[in-house]
Design an enzyme around this catalytic site. Structure first.
Site, PDB file in Angstrom:
ATOM      1  N   ALA A   1       0.821  -1.213   0.000  1.00  0.00           N
ATOM      2  CA  ALA A   1       0.000   0.000   0.000  1.00  0.00           C
ATOM      3  C   ALA A   1       0.856   1.265   0.000  1.00  0.00           C
ATOM      4  CB  ALA A   1      -0.928  -0.010   1.204  1.00  0.00           C
TER       5      ALA A   1
ATOM      6  N   LEU B   1       3.073   2.103   2.218  1.00  0.00           N
ATOM      7  CA  LEU B   1       3.327   2.630   3.571  1.00  0.00           C
ATOM      8  C   LEU B   1       4.553   1.988   4.223  1.00  0.00           C
ATOM      9  CD1 LEU B   1      -0.299   3.066   4.992  1.00  0.00           C
ATOM     10  CD2 LEU B   1       1.101   4.652   3.695  1.00  0.00           C
ATOM     11  N   GLY B   2       5.319   1.251   3.444  1.00  0.00           N
ATOM     12  CA  GLY B   2       6.597   0.748   3.944  1.00  0.00           C
ATOM     13  C   GLY B   2       6.489  -0.497   4.803  1.00  0.00           C
ATOM     14  N   SER B   3       5.459  -1.303   4.579  1.00  0.00           N
ATOM     15  CA  SER B   3       5.274  -2.445   5.482  1.00  0.00           C
ATOM     16  C   SER B   3       6.463  -3.418   5.434  1.00  0.00           C
ATOM     17  CB  SER B   3       3.945  -3.152   5.191  1.00  0.00           C
ATOM     18  OG  SER B   3       4.112  -4.253   4.380  1.00  0.00           O
TER      19      SER B   3
ATOM     20  N   ALA C   1       9.684  -2.827   4.751  1.00  0.00           N
ATOM     21  CA  ALA C   1      10.853  -2.277   5.453  1.00  0.00           C
ATOM     22  C   ALA C   1      10.614  -2.235   6.956  1.00  0.00           C
ATOM     23  CB  ALA C   1      11.176  -0.886   4.917  1.00  0.00           C
TER      24      ALA C   1
ATOM     25  N   ASP D   1      12.676   3.837   1.747  1.00  0.00           N
ATOM     26  CA  ASP D   1      11.807   3.228   2.770  1.00  0.00           C
ATOM     27  C   ASP D   1      12.614   2.778   3.988  1.00  0.00           C
ATOM     28  OD1 ASP D   1       9.868   3.525   0.837  1.00  0.00           O
ATOM     29  OD2 ASP D   1       9.010   1.534   1.114  1.00  0.00           O
TER      30      ASP D   1
HETATM   31  O1  PMV Z   1       6.426   3.432  -1.096  1.00  0.00           O
HETATM   32  P1  PMV Z   1       6.614   2.168  -1.888  1.00  0.00           P
HETATM   33  O2  PMV Z   1       7.139   1.052  -1.092  1.00  0.00           O
HETATM   34  O3  PMV Z   1       5.446   1.853  -2.769  1.00  0.00           O
HETATM   35  O4  PMV Z   1       7.843   2.501  -2.871  1.00  0.00           O
HETATM   36  C1  PMV Z   1       7.666   3.372  -3.864  1.00  0.00           C
HETATM   37  C2  PMV Z   1       8.754   4.366  -3.955  1.00  0.00           C
HETATM   38  C3  PMV Z   1       9.368   4.354  -5.340  1.00  0.00           C
HETATM   39  O5  PMV Z   1      10.023   5.611  -5.468  1.00  0.00           O
HETATM   40  C4  PMV Z   1       8.306   4.237  -6.418  1.00  0.00           C
HETATM   41  C5  PMV Z   1      10.343   3.217  -5.473  1.00  0.00           C
HETATM   42  C6  PMV Z   1      11.614   3.395  -4.671  1.00  0.00           C
HETATM   43  O6  PMV Z   1      12.341   2.408  -4.537  1.00  0.00           O
HETATM   44  O7  PMV Z   1      11.907   4.503  -4.206  1.00  0.00           O
END
Ligand code: PMV
Length: 307
Positions: free
Chosen positions: A98, A100-102, A104, A146
C-alpha cells in the site's frame, strides 16, 4: 525482547528518486510493526512467525528469497552469531502493498529484536543497510528511501547513494493517509515506469527533473513553515505522477475529494497504481477532510502528525 518500527509515507519525489532525484519521506509513527523474540527449546532453531499471515517458517526450511528469513540470515551473518533457539513473531498494523513501507518496517523491527535477543544494539545505519538488502527482494531496484526513513524514524531528505539528511520540521505537519483499497506491487509499477522511460527517455527525464525541483522547493517551504506553498508542491508533484502514468481513477477521485474538502494539497504516495494518497490538511480541517475521504470510499483513513 521486543522491538517496533513505524510505517512511512513519501511526501514527494517517488519514482524520480529511483533515478537520482531527491525525495522527502516522513515516518508514520502511529502505524507500527512489532517484533518479539522468545527463547525456545534447545536445538529447535529459529522459528519465524508472521502472525497476521498465519505463517510459521523454520529458518532452516525457509527459501532464500523469503524476506523475513533473508533478514534473519543477514543479521546473524552481520553479528557473526549462530542461529538461536527462539521464536521471532511479527505483528504489523501496516497494510501490505500500500506504499506505507510495510516490508521495510518488518525488516527493521525484526533486525532490532533479533539483535537485541543476541545482546547487540544495531545502529540506524546498519539496520537500514540490512533492511535495504531485503528491500531488493520486495522491490527489485529500490531507491533505499523506505528502509532509511523507517530505520531513522525521522523525516528525511533522501538522494539515492548519498548520506540521508534528517529534516527538522518546525511546524506540525498534519497528513491524512487514505487507502484506495487496491494493493499495488511496487516492483511491477517501478518496472513499468522503467520500460516506458526506455522508449521515451526525454519525456520521462524531463518529468523526473521537474519532480526533483519541486522536492527542493518543498524542502524550502518546510523550512519556512509555509504549509500552503508545500500543499501546492504536493499538487504539482501529483500532476507529474499522473503524467508518468502511475495514477488510477480511484486515486484521482480521492485526491480531488481531499482538495475540495479543504486539503492544502494532495497526491498519491508510494508507487501508485493503487495503495494510498496523502492529503496535507490544516489540523482543524482534518476531521472534515477525513469524513469526505471515507464518504468517497476510502477503505481506511489514518491521520499522522509529524513534528
Ligand atoms: O512506497 P513504496 O514502497 O510503494 O515505494 C515506492 C517508492 C518508489 O520511489 C516508487 C520506489 C523506490 O524504490 O523509491
Amino acid at each position: 525482547m521486543e522491538s517496533s518500527a513505524p510505517g512511512k509515507v513519501i511526501l514527494c519525489g517517488e519514482h524520480s528518486v529511483v533515478y537520482g532525484e531527491p525525495a522527502i519521506a516522513v515516518p508514520v509513527t502511529a502505524l507500527r510493526c512489532r517484533a518479539r523474540m522468545e527463547p525456545a527449546m534447545p536445538g529447535s532453531g529459529l522459528l519465524l512467525v508472521a502472525a497476521d499471515l498465519n505463517q510459521r517458517t523454520p529458518l532452516r526450511a525457509a527459501a532464500p528469497d523469503y524476506p523475513l528469513a533473508a533478514l534473519a540470515r543477514l543479521v546473524l551473518e552481520h553479528l557473526n552469531c549462530g542461529e538461536p533457539d527462539a521464536v521471532l513473531t511479527i505483528h504489523s498494523e501496516l497494510p501490505i502493498a500500500a506504499g506505507l513501507g510495510s516490508g521495510a518496517a518488518v525488516s527493521v523491527a525484526a533486525a532490532r529484536a533479533l539483535a537485541g535477543f543476541l545482546g547487540h544494539v544495531l545502529s540506524e545505519e546498519v539496520v537500514s543497510a540490512l533492511a535495504y538488502e531485503v528491500e531488493k527482494l520486495h522491490h527489485g531496484t529500490p531507491s533505499g528511501i523506505d528502509n532509511t526513513v523507517i530505520a531513522w524514524e525521522r523525516p528525511v531528505f533522501f538522494i539515492k547513494g548519498q548520506t540521508p539528511e534528517v529534516l527538522a520540521i518546525n511546524v506540525p505537519l498534519c497528513l491524512l493517509i487514505a487507502d484506495s483499497g487496491f494493493p499495488a506491487a511496487t516492483r511491477e509499477v517501478v518496472a513499468g515506469v522503467r520500460q516506458r522511460r526506455e522508449s521515451d527517455p526525454d519525456f520521462y527525464n524531463t518529468r523526473f527533473a521537474r519532480i526533483g525541483a519541486l522536492v527542493r522547493r518543498a524542502r524550502i517551504a518546510l523550512e519556512q513553515q509555509d504549509l500552503s506553498a508545500l500543499g501546492q508542491m504536493l499538487d504539482a508533484n501529483h500532476a507529474l505522477l499522473v503524467e508518468i502514468g502511475v495514477s488510477t481513477p480511484r486515486l484521482e477521485a480521492l485526491v480531488q475529494t481531499a482538495r475540495l474538502a479543504g486539503a492544502l494539497g494532495a497526491k498519491l504516495t508510494g508507487s501508485g497504481m493503487g495503495g494510498n494518497i496523502i492529503a496535507l490538511v490544516p489540523m482543524e480541517e482534518a476531521p472534515a477532510v477525513a469524513g469526505a475521504l471515507r464518504a468517497a470510499g476510502a477503505a481506511h483513513v489514518w491521520q499522522t502528525v509529524t513534528t
